[in-house]
Scaffold this motif. Structure first.
Motif, mmCIF file in Angstrom:
data_model
loop_
_atom_site.group_PDB
_atom_site.id
_atom_site.type_symbol
_atom_site.label_atom_id
_atom_site.label_comp_id
_atom_site.label_asym_id
_atom_site.label_seq_id
_atom_site.Cartn_x
_atom_site.Cartn_y
_atom_site.Cartn_z
ATOM 1 N N GLY A 58 126.787 0.350 34.896
ATOM 2 C CA GLY A 58 126.462 -0.999 35.337
ATOM 3 C C GLY A 58 127.880 -1.885 35.114
ATOM 4 N N ILE A 59 128.666 -1.468 34.218
ATOM 5 C CA ILE A 59 129.912 -2.296 34.011
ATOM 6 C C ILE A 59 130.883 -1.651 35.035
ATOM 7 C CG2 ILE A 59 131.918 -2.424 32.401
ATOM 8 C CD1 ILE A 59 130.119 -1.911 30.221
ATOM 9 N N ALA A 60 130.846 -0.404 35.525
ATOM 10 C CA ALA A 60 131.733 0.041 36.305
ATOM 11 C C ALA A 60 131.442 -0.515 37.796
ATOM 12 C CB ALA A 60 131.365 1.846 36.647
ATOM 13 N N SER A 61 130.037 -1.056 37.877
ATOM 14 C CA SER A 61 129.999 -1.656 39.463
ATOM 15 C C SER A 61 130.875 -2.922 39.576
ATOM 16 C CB SER A 61 128.620 -1.835 39.620
ATOM 17 O OG SER A 61 127.869 -2.615 38.794
ATOM 18 N N GLU A 62 131.025 -3.521 38.679
ATOM 19 C CA GLU A 62 131.887 -4.645 38.508
ATOM 20 C C GLU A 62 133.263 -4.278 38.645
ATOM 21 O OE1 GLU A 62 131.730 -8.101 38.303
ATOM 22 O OE2 GLU A 62 129.478 -7.497 38.960
ATOM 23 N N LEU A 63 133.824 -3.289 37.709
ATOM 24 C CA LEU A 63 135.089 -3.102 37.779
ATOM 25 C C LEU A 63 135.503 -2.331 39.354
ATOM 26 C CD1 LEU A 63 137.632 -2.130 36.261
ATOM 27 C CD2 LEU A 63 136.659 0.106 35.829
ATOM 28 N N ALA A 64 134.428 -2.034 40.009
ATOM 29 C CA ALA A 64 134.807 -1.286 41.230
ATOM 30 C C ALA A 64 135.278 -2.442 42.259
ATOM 31 C CB ALA A 64 133.705 -0.664 41.889
ATOM 32 N N LYS A 65 135.047 -3.630 41.966
ATOM 33 C CA LYS A 65 135.180 -4.754 42.715
ATOM 34 C C LYS A 65 136.783 -5.187 42.809
ATOM 35 C CE LYS A 65 130.596 -6.907 42.557
ATOM 36 N NZ LYS A 65 130.146 -7.567 41.695
ATOM 37 N N ALA A 66 137.366 -4.870 41.518
ATOM 38 C CA ALA A 66 138.691 -5.342 41.440
ATOM 39 C C ALA A 66 139.742 -4.489 42.463
ATOM 40 C CB ALA A 66 139.095 -4.882 39.988
ATOM 41 N N SER A 67 141.021 -5.175 42.488
ATOM 42 C CA SER A 67 142.183 -4.354 42.883
ATOM 43 C C SER A 67 143.012 -3.771 42.096
ATOM 44 C CB SER A 67 142.693 -5.126 44.096
ATOM 45 O OG SER A 67 143.104 -6.478 43.330
ATOM 46 N N SER A 68 142.979 -4.276 40.828
ATOM 47 C CA SER A 68 143.908 -3.739 39.755
ATOM 48 C C SER A 68 143.116 -4.054 38.335
ATOM 49 C CB SER A 68 145.013 -4.913 40.037
ATOM 50 O OG SER A 68 146.159 -4.249 38.947
ATOM 51 N N ALA A 69 143.544 -2.959 37.544
ATOM 52 C CA ALA A 69 142.937 -3.369 36.021
ATOM 53 C C ALA A 69 144.005 -2.781 35.020
ATOM 54 C CB ALA A 69 141.618 -2.288 36.011
ATOM 55 N N PHE A 70 143.593 -3.286 33.745
ATOM 56 C CA PHE A 70 144.513 -2.799 32.736
ATOM 57 C C PHE A 70 143.631 -2.043 31.863
ATOM 58 C CE2 PHE A 70 147.223 -6.159 34.653
ATOM 59 C CZ PHE A 70 148.437 -5.374 34.501
ATOM 60 N N TYR A 71 144.184 -1.237 31.134
ATOM 61 C CA TYR A 71 143.721 -0.462 29.878
ATOM 62 C C TYR A 71 144.787 -0.522 28.610
ATOM 63 C CZ TYR A 71 140.430 2.137 32.815
ATOM 64 O OH TYR A 71 139.433 2.483 33.628
ATOM 65 N N LEU A 72 144.131 -1.055 27.498
ATOM 66 C CA LEU A 72 144.865 -1.458 26.334
ATOM 67 C C LEU A 72 144.597 -0.779 25.069
ATOM 68 C CD1 LEU A 72 145.581 -5.176 26.611
ATOM 69 C CD2 LEU A 72 146.852 -3.550 27.750
ATOM 70 N N GLY A 73 145.346 -0.056 24.237
ATOM 71 C CA GLY A 73 144.972 0.337 22.921
ATOM 72 C C GLY A 73 146.029 0.309 21.921
ATOM 73 N N ARG A 74 145.997 0.597 20.886
ATOM 74 C CA ARG A 74 146.911 0.994 20.014
ATOM 75 C C ARG A 74 146.904 2.195 19.354
ATOM 76 N NH1 ARG A 74 149.881 -3.605 17.558
ATOM 77 N NH2 ARG A 74 149.555 -5.537 18.648
ATOM 78 N N GLY A 75 148.095 2.404 18.643
ATOM 79 C CA GLY A 75 147.733 3.764 17.789
ATOM 80 C C GLY A 75 147.523 4.898 18.647
ATOM 81 N N SER A 76 146.913 5.885 18.372
ATOM 82 C CA SER A 76 146.227 6.816 18.996
ATOM 83 C C SER A 76 145.180 6.619 20.219
ATOM 84 C CB SER A 76 145.664 8.148 18.280
ATOM 85 O OG SER A 76 144.521 7.612 17.492
ATOM 86 N N GLN A 77 145.099 5.334 20.181
ATOM 87 C CA GLN A 77 144.493 5.027 21.626
ATOM 88 C C GLN A 77 145.160 4.791 22.813
ATOM 89 O OE1 GLN A 77 141.001 5.036 21.857
ATOM 90 N NE2 GLN A 77 140.768 5.772 19.690
ATOM 91 N N VAL A 78 146.428 4.437 22.451
ATOM 92 C CA VAL A 78 147.324 4.118 23.443
ATOM 93 C C VAL A 78 147.194 5.323 24.569
ATOM 94 C CG1 VAL A 78 149.794 3.915 24.175
ATOM 95 C CG2 VAL A 78 149.134 2.907 22.196
ATOM 96 N N PRO A 79 147.574 6.599 24.306
ATOM 97 C CA PRO A 79 147.262 7.641 25.368
ATOM 98 C C PRO A 79 146.150 7.708 25.881
ATOM 99 C CG PRO A 79 148.315 8.752 23.144
ATOM 100 C CD PRO A 79 147.802 7.118 22.890
ATOM 101 N N ILE A 80 144.897 7.354 25.195
ATOM 102 C CA ILE A 80 143.514 7.173 25.979
ATOM 103 C C ILE A 80 143.602 6.178 26.836
ATOM 104 C CG2 ILE A 80 141.237 7.157 25.708
ATOM 105 C CD1 ILE A 80 142.702 9.549 24.462
ATOM 106 N N ALA A 81 144.265 5.059 26.418
ATOM 107 C CA ALA A 81 144.343 3.910 27.598
ATOM 108 C C ALA A 81 145.011 4.263 28.875
ATOM 109 C CB ALA A 81 145.159 2.700 26.875
ATOM 110 N N LEU A 82 146.169 5.187 28.881
ATOM 111 C CA LEU A 82 146.952 5.784 29.714
ATOM 112 C C LEU A 82 146.166 6.819 30.802
ATOM 113 C CD1 LEU A 82 150.345 6.411 27.614
ATOM 114 C CD2 LEU A 82 149.943 4.651 29.766
#
Ligand code: F6R
Length: 605
Positions: A452-476
């Motif tokens: 359901g969340i992905a169907s909203e995301l699919a409308k975007a032309s650009s998105a950001f993923y953010l994290g800290r520590g060992s979540q930074v590589p997962i954001a990438l």
């Protein structure tokens, strides 16, 4: 990158070559082609696009024979059209090729007065060179040996000759190539997958080797043209490994396989009885002061997470770099460093070159790979399997979580060997790792919600993923996954870094996916969440139940993953970002398993 299959048989080969090409399609799929010898006469068919186009072409203009070669292409030189599709032909010779002929321009120039070139490819020159040698009256064997000596670069070839009804010539330098042994038949393939329906008995050619295969026998020669014997390998697992089952895409199947694949990885690295990491005897972390991890793409992000683990748990310094940069920056190497190449395929050209560079400089080398018959596994001092099973979806999923799991286990082994972990902590973190399959199973329950969340995301032309520590590589990794299969522009950032520039891109409705399990950095990440939310970003927060409670109503959407220790949290948030990108891509109707411009195995620089 590009796939080769060849059959020197007794029965008709076209259908079987097409089947092999379909198994290889993950290596490249912008054009394909087949050449066969029909009663000694050479015939070929080629088509732009996917293998199904070649099937249609062959349906309209059938061809068959008992000797044949076939190729699926990922373009390096020349646009992806039918003219540039392999096999390339000149006179009596048809050739399929993986890799790059580095001196092709020079060779082309030297033949300019004598030959007309039909294509823009580097491969065509090989067909001309061989045809010229044959025209001089040389035997196919001598002509092939002489042709190979003129080439510079990384390549694997298969080649057939008009009026030479019984033989396929092949060679390997830099790109993998294996011979397959059948019942009064012999095969040729760029990997075991190509030949999975035909045989499980393979001979991997070594660097510089070339070979002649016939239905009844084969001969192998080394780079000095001396006949050599090479070891036969029996591949376990059958053709069924590459089926989709009830899943619409390999990618989804592979996401759902992760409880099992992570279990396989754990079984390899954890000793149940002692409840501690079980490592290969030849790997003793007491011997090292530093680890160098080199990889590309998703595998590189696995290495980035490992840096946090090795440094925090084992107090062992880690240098990490992308392979394409490492190999050319003349890194300062210390002999007490352990080099680890991380690679699903074990064939990625840059990672392999980095491994060879470190080996040549006297470092102990390890290859953490999925394909244990790969060049990296064979060349490294220590081959470390991840045991994820064949990964067919071009976007890596289960290999990534298995790479992470293996690296986590290695970091615990390092911590134990270096005396940096109490027995109690060792047992606790090992138990956390062992809980992964169960927690991943629970995380997969979130699939419907994430869709359901992905169907909203699919409308975007650009998105950001953010994290800290060992979540930074997962954001990438989350951003990479979204880019590669949905073609939505996405960036992964360290959450604290956004205000140093990229925050300028946030406007009303920009999707920002924030990875923040409840850990010591949670509060800081939530401050960053507020910074972007107050500028209009639409927030999806990936957190656990404690984080969800603490965050309250701040996010438009929330993905609440099973609560886990921060040690394994990067593996847990990975499941959420995989599903998010998968469903966004399906929503947009892209080719999820074979996204445009990509290939599964990148064997060129
Ligand atoms: C992305 C992806 C690639 C690979 C990269 C390295 O989903 O799959 O970024 O991770 O090409 O490939 P390997 O691991 O085979 O060396």
């Amino acid at each position: 990158m590009c796939g080769i299959i060849g059959i020197a048989g007794h029965g008709a080969v076209t259908e079987r070559l097409l089947d092999g090409l379909k198994r290889l399609e993950y290596r490249g799929y912008d054009s394909s082609g087949i050449a066969v010898l029909t009663k000694g006469q050479l015939e070929r068919r080629r088509a732009e696009g996917k293998i199904k186009n070649l099937e249609v072409r062959i349906g309209n203009e059938p061809l068959d024979g008992q000797i044949g070669i076939a190729h699926t292409r990922w373009a390096t030189h020349g646009v992806p059209n039918e003219i540039n599709a392999h096999p390339h032909q000149s006179g009596r010779v048809a050739v399929v090729h993986n890799g790059i002929i580095e001196n092709f321009l020079e060779l082309r120039e030297s033949l300019a007065g004598e030959r007309t070139f039909e294509t823009e490819t580097d491969t065509e020159v090989v067909a001309h060179l061989m045809d010229i040698e044959l025209a001089k009256g040389h035997s196919p064997r001598d002509a092939f040996a002489t042709t190979l000596k003129q080439l510079k670069g990384a390549y694997a070839f298969g080649l057939i000759i008009d009026e030479n009804p019984n033989e396929i010539y092949c060679a390997r330098a830099g790109s993998p190539l294996a011979l397959g042994i059948g019942d009064k038949e012999h095969y040729l393939g760029s990997d075991a997958m190509a030949m999975a329906q035909l045989t499980n008995k393979l001979i991997y050619l070594e660097e510089g080797d070339w070979a002649i295969i016939r239905p009844e026998d084969y001969e192998i020669f080394d780079e000095n043209d001396t006949p050599v014997e090479r070891e036969t390998t029996i591949i376990s697992g059958g053709p069924a490994m590459a089926e989709k089952g009830n899943f619409p895409h390999f990618m989804l199947k592979e996401i759902y396989e992760q409880p099992d694949t992570v279990t396989n990885t754990l079984t390899n690295y954890l000793d149940d009885l002692r409840q501690r990491p079980d490592m290969p005897a030849e790997l003793d972390f007491k011997d090292f002061d530093r680890v160098i991890i080199i990889a590309c793409g998703t595998a590189y992000y696995a290495g980035m997470v490992a840096k946090y683990w090795f440094e925090q748990v084992a107090e062992l310094a880690v240098d990490i770099d992308v392979a394409s940069e490492f190999r050319y920056r003349r890194p300062v190497l210390d002999k007490r460093s352990l080099f680890i190449a991380v690679s699903q395929s074990g064939e990625t050209a840059d990672t392999l070159a980095a491994l060879r560079y470190c080996k040549d400089n006297g470092l102990k080398t390890a290859a953490l790979v999925n394909v244990m018959t790969s060049t990296m596994a064979r060349e490294a001092d220590i081959a470390l399997p991840i045991k994820a099973g064949p990964e067919i979806g071009v976007a890596s999923t289960k290999a990534f979580t298995s790479q992470l799991t293996a690296l986590a286990a290695l970091s615990l082994a390092a911590a134990v060997a270096r005396g940096k972990l109490s027995r109690a902590e060792d047992i606790r973190l090992t138990a956390e790792l062992t809980s992964l399959p169960r927690k991943i199973t629970d995380a997969l329950e979130l699939d419907g919600h994430i869709k359901g969340i992905a169907s909203e995301l699919a409308k975007a032309s650009s998105a950001f993923y953010l994290g800290r520590g060992s979540q930074v590589p997962i954001a990438l990794e989350g951003a990479l996954k979204l880019k590669e299969i949905s073609y939505i522009h996405a960036e992964g950032y360290a959450a604290g870094e956004l205000k140093h520039g990229p925050i300028a891109l946030i406007e009303d409705g920009t999707p920002v996916i924030i990875l923040a399990p409840y850990d010591e950095l949670f509060e800081k990440t939530i401050s960053n969440l507020q910074e972007v939310a107050s500028r209009g970003a639409r927030i999806t927060l990936i957190t656990d139940s404690v984080g969800a409670e603490a965050a309250g109503q701040m996010a438009a959407d929330m993905i609440v993953i099973p609560t886990s220790d921060p040690f394994i949290a990067p593996i847990m948030t990975t499941i959420a970002v995989q599903l998010l990108s998968y469903h966004a891509a399906v929503h947009l109707g892209t080719d999820v398993d074979q996204p445009r411009n990509l290939a599964k195995s990148v064997t060129v620089e």
